[in-house]
Scaffold this active site. Structure first.
Site, mmCIF file in Angstrom:
data_model
loop_
_atom_site.group_PDB
_atom_site.id
_atom_site.type_symbol
_atom_site.label_atom_id
_atom_site.label_comp_id
_atom_site.label_asym_id
_atom_site.label_seq_id
_atom_site.Cartn_x
_atom_site.Cartn_y
_atom_site.Cartn_z
ATOM 1 N N LYS A 83 -17.930 -82.279 16.272
ATOM 2 C CA LYS A 83 -19.286 -82.247 16.835
ATOM 3 C C LYS A 83 -19.234 -81.605 18.207
ATOM 4 O O LYS A 83 -18.475 -82.051 19.079
ATOM 5 C CB LYS A 83 -19.790 -83.684 16.940
ATOM 6 C CG LYS A 83 -21.253 -83.885 16.746
ATOM 7 C CD LYS A 83 -21.510 -85.395 16.736
ATOM 8 C CE LYS A 83 -22.953 -85.720 16.577
ATOM 9 N NZ LYS A 83 -23.179 -87.163 16.796
ATOM 10 N N VAL A 84 -20.033 -80.565 18.387
ATOM 11 C CA VAL A 84 -20.080 -79.881 19.689
ATOM 12 C C VAL A 84 -21.542 -79.846 20.151
ATOM 13 O O VAL A 84 -22.450 -79.795 19.324
ATOM 14 C CB VAL A 84 -19.505 -78.440 19.619
ATOM 15 C CG1 VAL A 84 -18.067 -78.440 19.144
ATOM 16 C CG2 VAL A 84 -20.358 -77.542 18.737
#
Ligand code: E4P
Length: 217
Positions: A83-84
């Site tokens: 997750k960014v």
């Protein structure tokens, strides 16, 4: 529609997973804090239990550091989705990680322009935050609708993962719009089973059954 559970609470995930309700899990730094657990340890435990994607979030702000953290998180298990955040650096990290074959969930999306960029950068998931938009009197569901139209217009494969879900109605509205995935806290998934008329009906059946004086077992 796929159900992801938005928590790092292993017991809560297990309860829903045992019922076949869990297609994946999303976590974030706040949820890790709430769990009181070590990120690698708790994420591994979740990945071992759930076969679908488990999102684990990077915390760096520069792309090169996000990539390094993402690669570390990806080592936890094969079903990790990295997750960014939806920043320029996050998009840069998304492109690099996706090009190496990793699933990337681009989070903290609040506009369709951001969602379009995430799809172009090869995200597997885009996470628009409905509840946080509603909190500031904007329309979170309208954002899901807009992203659905844009992605369908161009056949983008990025899945719309509706996040920041605050109510059962949010889940149902997202299902009507055609969000691919909803990630909801366990309490909301459980609340979907409740209806006042179900409770009322059961109460009446129980009263009438007692009057029959019968037993099934
Ligand atoms: C999604 O991936 C996020 O973890 C989450 O849905 C955020 O929800 P909140 O706005 O209720 O914190």
């Amino acid at each position: 529609m796929k159900f992801f559970v938005d928590t790092a609470d292993v017991a809560a995930i297990r309860e829903l997973n045992d019922l076949g309700m869990v297609d994946g899990v999303t976590t974030n730094p706040s949820l890790i804090l709430k769990s009181g657990r070590d990120i690698v340890e708790v994420t591994k435990e979740i990945c071992d239990m759930v076969s679908g994607p488990v999102s684990a979030e990077v915390v760096a702000s520069e792309a090169k550091d996000m990539i390094a953290e993402g690669l570390r998180l990806a080592q936890i298990a094969p079903n990790i989705a990295i997750k960014v955040p939806l920043t320029w650096d996050g998009l840069t990290a998304c492109k690099a990680l996706a090009s190496e074959g990793h699933k990337v969930n681009v989070t903290l999306c609040f506009s369709s322009a951001q969602a379009l960029l995430a799809a172009k950068a090869g995200a597997s998931f885009i996470s628009p935050f409905i509840g946080r938009l509603d909190d500031i009197h904007l329309d979170g569901l309208e954002l899901i609708e807009d992203i659905r139209i844009i992605y369908d217009n161009y056949d983008f494969r990025t899945e719309i993962l509706a996040a920041s879900i605050r109510s059962v109605n949010h889940v149902i509205d997202c299902a009507k719009i055609g969000a691919d995935v909803v990630t909801a806290p366990p309490a909301i998934i459980k609340a979907m089973a409740s209806h006042v008329l179900t409770d009322k009906g059961l109460e009446q059946f129980n009263k009438d059954w007692a009057k029959t004086g019968q037993k099934i077992l």
